[in-house]
Design a protein around this motif. Structure first.
Motif, PDB file in Angstrom:
ATOM      1  N   LYS A  46     -11.403 -43.618 -60.975  1.00  0.00           N
ATOM      2  CA  LYS A  46     -10.045 -43.092 -60.792  1.00  0.00           C
ATOM      3  C   LYS A  46      -9.611 -43.261 -59.339  1.00  0.00           C
ATOM      4  O   LYS A  46      -8.483 -43.690 -59.070  1.00  0.00           O
ATOM      5  CB  LYS A  46      -9.967 -41.620 -61.202  1.00  0.00           C
ATOM      6  N   GLU A  47     -10.502 -42.972 -58.408  1.00  0.00           N
ATOM      7  CA  GLU A  47     -10.184 -43.144 -56.988  1.00  0.00           C
ATOM      8  C   GLU A  47      -9.945 -44.615 -56.658  1.00  0.00           C
ATOM      9  O   GLU A  47      -9.042 -44.947 -55.883  1.00  0.00           O
ATOM     10  CB  GLU A  47     -11.306 -42.568 -56.126  1.00  0.00           C
ATOM     11  N   GLU A  48     -10.738 -45.508 -57.258  1.00  0.00           N
ATOM     12  CA  GLU A  48     -10.548 -46.944 -57.031  1.00  0.00           C
ATOM     13  C   GLU A  48      -9.182 -47.391 -57.547  1.00  0.00           C
ATOM     14  O   GLU A  48      -8.466 -48.142 -56.878  1.00  0.00           O
ATOM     15  CB  GLU A  48     -11.648 -47.749 -57.724  1.00  0.00           C
ATOM     16  N   MET A  49      -8.792 -46.919 -58.736  1.00  0.00           N
ATOM     17  CA  MET A  49      -7.486 -47.269 -59.300  1.00  0.00           C
ATOM     18  C   MET A  49      -6.378 -46.817 -58.359  1.00  0.00           C
ATOM     19  O   MET A  49      -5.467 -47.588 -58.045  1.00  0.00           O
ATOM     20  CB  MET A  49      -7.290 -46.609 -60.670  1.00  0.00           C
ATOM     21  N   ARG A  50      -6.471 -45.595 -57.888  1.00  0.00           N
ATOM     22  CA  ARG A  50      -5.421 -45.061 -57.013  1.00  0.00           C
ATOM     23  C   ARG A  50      -5.400 -45.755 -55.662  1.00  0.00           C
ATOM     24  O   ARG A  50      -4.335 -45.962 -55.084  1.00  0.00           O
ATOM     25  CB  ARG A  50      -5.580 -43.547 -56.888  1.00  0.00           C
ATOM     26  N   ARG A  51      -6.555 -46.153 -55.172  1.00  0.00           N
ATOM     27  CA  ARG A  51      -6.621 -46.899 -53.915  1.00  0.00           C
ATOM     28  C   ARG A  51      -5.946 -48.262 -54.080  1.00  0.00           C
ATOM     29  O   ARG A  51      -5.142 -48.687 -53.246  1.00  0.00           O
ATOM     30  CB  ARG A  51      -8.075 -47.071 -53.467  1.00  0.00           C
ATOM     31  N   LYS A  52      -6.261 -48.942 -55.178  1.00  0.00           N
ATOM     32  CA  LYS A  52      -5.694 -50.277 -55.405  1.00  0.00           C
ATOM     33  C   LYS A  52      -4.181 -50.233 -55.629  1.00  0.00           C
ATOM     34  O   LYS A  52      -3.475 -51.147 -55.236  1.00  0.00           O
ATOM     35  CB  LYS A  52      -6.390 -50.954 -56.580  1.00  0.00           C
ATOM     36  N   THR A  53      -3.697 -49.158 -56.255  1.00  0.00           N
ATOM     37  CA  THR A  53      -2.252 -49.059 -56.487  1.00  0.00           C
ATOM     38  C   THR A  53      -1.510 -48.600 -55.244  1.00  0.00           C
ATOM     39  O   THR A  53      -0.301 -48.786 -55.145  1.00  0.00           O
ATOM     40  CB  THR A  53      -1.925 -48.064 -57.626  1.00  0.00           C
ATOM     41  N   GLY A  54      -2.242 -47.976 -54.315  1.00  0.00           N
ATOM     42  CA  GLY A  54      -1.604 -47.438 -53.127  1.00  0.00           C
ATOM     43  C   GLY A  54      -0.858 -46.143 -53.406  1.00  0.00           C
ATOM     44  O   GLY A  54      -0.019 -45.718 -52.625  1.00  0.00           O
ATOM     45  N   ASN A  55      -1.182 -45.514 -54.534  1.00  0.00           N
ATOM     46  CA  ASN A  55      -0.506 -44.288 -54.949  1.00  0.00           C
ATOM     47  C   ASN A  55      -1.561 -43.237 -55.303  1.00  0.00           C
ATOM     48  O   ASN A  55      -2.249 -43.382 -56.316  1.00  0.00           O
ATOM     49  CB  ASN A  55       0.388 -44.569 -56.158  1.00  0.00           C
ATOM     50  N   PRO A  56      -1.683 -42.172 -54.510  1.00  0.00           N
ATOM     51  CA  PRO A  56      -2.713 -41.163 -54.774  1.00  0.00           C
ATOM     52  C   PRO A  56      -2.489 -40.359 -56.060  1.00  0.00           C
ATOM     53  O   PRO A  56      -3.360 -39.603 -56.467  1.00  0.00           O
ATOM     54  CB  PRO A  56      -2.655 -40.252 -53.545  1.00  0.00           C
ATOM     55  N   LYS A  57      -1.349 -40.549 -56.715  1.00  0.00           N
ATOM     56  CA  LYS A  57      -1.063 -39.827 -57.961  1.00  0.00           C
ATOM     57  C   LYS A  57      -0.879 -40.771 -59.145  1.00  0.00           C
ATOM     58  O   LYS A  57      -0.401 -40.354 -60.202  1.00  0.00           O
ATOM     59  CB  LYS A  57       0.180 -38.960 -57.791  1.00  0.00           C
ATOM     60  N   ALA A  58      -1.246 -42.042 -58.986  1.00  0.00           N
ATOM     61  CA  ALA A  58      -1.064 -43.036 -60.049  1.00  0.00           C
ATOM     62  C   ALA A  58      -1.794 -42.621 -61.317  1.00  0.00           C
ATOM     63  O   ALA A  58      -2.897 -42.088 -61.275  1.00  0.00           O
ATOM     64  CB  ALA A  58      -1.563 -44.396 -59.586  1.00  0.00           C
ATOM     65  N   LEU A  59      -1.142 -42.857 -62.438  1.00  0.00           N
ATOM     66  CA  LEU A  59      -1.723 -42.583 -63.744  1.00  0.00           C
ATOM     67  C   LEU A  59      -1.924 -43.893 -64.495  1.00  0.00           C
ATOM     68  O   LEU A  59      -1.191 -44.859 -64.276  1.00  0.00           O
ATOM     69  CB  LEU A  59      -0.792 -41.672 -64.556  1.00  0.00           C
ATOM     70  N   PRO A  60      -2.889 -43.927 -65.391  1.00  0.00           N
ATOM     71  CA  PRO A  60      -3.105 -45.141 -66.177  1.00  0.00           C
ATOM     72  C   PRO A  60      -1.988 -45.315 -67.206  1.00  0.00           C
ATOM     73  O   PRO A  60      -1.292 -44.346 -67.514  1.00  0.00           O
ATOM     74  CB  PRO A  60      -4.451 -44.874 -66.861  1.00  0.00           C
ATOM     75  N   PRO A  61      -1.816 -46.513 -67.723  1.00  0.00           N
ATOM     76  CA  PRO A  61      -2.564 -47.720 -67.401  1.00  0.00           C
ATOM     77  C   PRO A  61      -2.037 -48.409 -66.138  1.00  0.00           C
ATOM     78  O   PRO A  61      -0.845 -48.378 -65.852  1.00  0.00           O
ATOM     79  CB  PRO A  61      -2.328 -48.596 -68.629  1.00  0.00           C
TER      80      PRO A  61
END
Length: 91
Positions: A46-61
């Motif tokens: 989850k932290e990797e996803m948010r890091r890659k999106t540049g958004n600390p609150k990003a939700l999937p997908p």
């Protein structure tokens, strides 16, 4: 680079589940290989996803090609409609 689809197997809304299902269905139908990463199974994912999106609150997908962020479901759907999926996925 390899295509990564960050998704969640638990929680979330019915809309989120439908978006995830549609992404997997389209990628499978186009025979585009990808790695599905379930953020519900690992805080690190989850932290990797948010890091890659540049958004600390990003939700999937969320979709990435290696370390390059491609976009969320809305951007994916737009790319499919515009017939620019390969460009969107940076393939």
């Amino acid at each position: 680079m390899s295509l990564i689809v960050f998704y969640s197997s638990v929680g979330g809304s019915l809309e989120m589940k439908n978006h995830q299902r549609k992404i997997f269905s389209i990628l499978d139908s186009k025979k585009i290989p990808y790695k599905a990463v379930d953020i519900a199974q690992s805080t690190e994912d989850k932290e990797e996803m948010r890091r890659k999106t540049g958004n600390p609150k990003a939700l999937p997908p969320q979709i990435c090609n290696g370390d390059t962020y491609c976009g969320d479901y809305g951007a994916f759907e737009n790319a499919v409609e515009m017939e620019e999926i390969e460009t969107f996925l940076k393939l």
